[in-house]
Design an enzyme around this catalytic site. Structure first.
Site, PDB file in Angstrom:
ATOM      1  CE  LYS A   1      -6.478  10.359   2.141  1.00  0.00           C
ATOM      2  NZ  LYS A   1      -7.845  10.334   2.934  1.00  0.00           N
TER       3      LYS A   1
ATOM      4  CG  ASP B   1      -1.923   1.216   1.253  1.00  0.00           C
ATOM      5  OD1 ASP B   1      -1.626   2.215   0.809  1.00  0.00           O
ATOM      6  OD2 ASP B   1      -2.998   0.967   1.977  1.00  0.00           O
TER       7      ASP B   1
END
Length: 225
Positions: free
Chosen positions: A129, A125
């Site tokens: 952000k 992943d």
């Protein structure tokens, strides 16, 4: 996946001889018995290769089949996922592979300095952000942990469909003066990538390729062999 299936997989994992599930407190207190003693689990002193965030262990299984002279350990916190890889390894009677259920942030407490020869990070992943930076598997804190457990000349491999993750990692490596041994932002079209990188594909990687999404790869080493 239904809760009943998950519970069954958790029970299976507890009985699988190739699944290791240490308690977090046990690891934090320095009581994990296999640290610096992994040769007792595999009953040999062959090089150890990790796949971090291994999911169902597709890469772990594929590499362990191609390289019987190495020991492979898939690391992931999701027990229902590693069940698939562990079950497949048992069915194939693969003795050079196991799965370790634990947080990757504890990796330097699970392996001793110099105990690991290679690390694979496959399709993690990217945690795009900014507030998720601390969870990126190639941030500086994680790199320091990898450095501490790798043997001299040991390599880290990053294979991802995320151009962001590829570029972020290159930036961290260059800023930290960590030599990049290979980097390619589209391995299936640019050529030159190592064979084991091209021949081993996960389920999701195949989906990305079907969608004509570029796959990136890079490798680096903290020290010379």
């Amino acid at each position: 996946m239904g809760s009943k299936n998950k519970l069954k997989r958790f029970r299976d994992n507890a009985s699988f001889k190739n699944v290791i599930q240490p308690e977090r407190d046990e690891v934090l207190q320095g009581q994990f018995v296999l640290r610096n003693r992994w040769e007792t689990f595999f009953d040999n002193s062959n090089p150890i290769v990790l796949e971090l965030g291994c999911g169902k262990g597709e890469y772990t299984l594929a590499l362990s089949e191609k390289n019987p002279g190495k020991n492979y350990i898939g690391v992931d916190i999701k027990g229902a996922r590693i069940w698939s890889g562990a079950k497949a390894a048992l069915e194939a009677k693969r003795t050079n592979v196991c799965f370790l259920r634990s947080q990757i942030e504890l990796i330097d407490l699970l392996f001793a300095p110099g105990e690991v020869h290679e690390i694979w990070i496959t399709f993690p992943d990217p945690q795009i952000k900014y507030k998720r930076t601390k969870h990126r598997l190639t941030n500086l804190e994680f790199l320091q942990k990898y450095r501490s457990i790798l043997a001299p000349g040991g390599k880290v491999h990053l294979k991802t469909d995320s151009e962001f993750m590829h570029g972020y990692t290159l930036g961290i490596l260059h800023a930290s003066d960590i030599p990049v041994t290979y980097a390619n932002h589209d391995i299936y079209h640019n050529g030159g990538a190592p064979v084991e990188v091209l021949e081993t594909q996960t389920f999701y990687e195949k989906k990305f390729l079907e969608a004509d999404k570029p796959i990136t790869y890079l490798s680096f080493s903290f020290t010379a062999p």
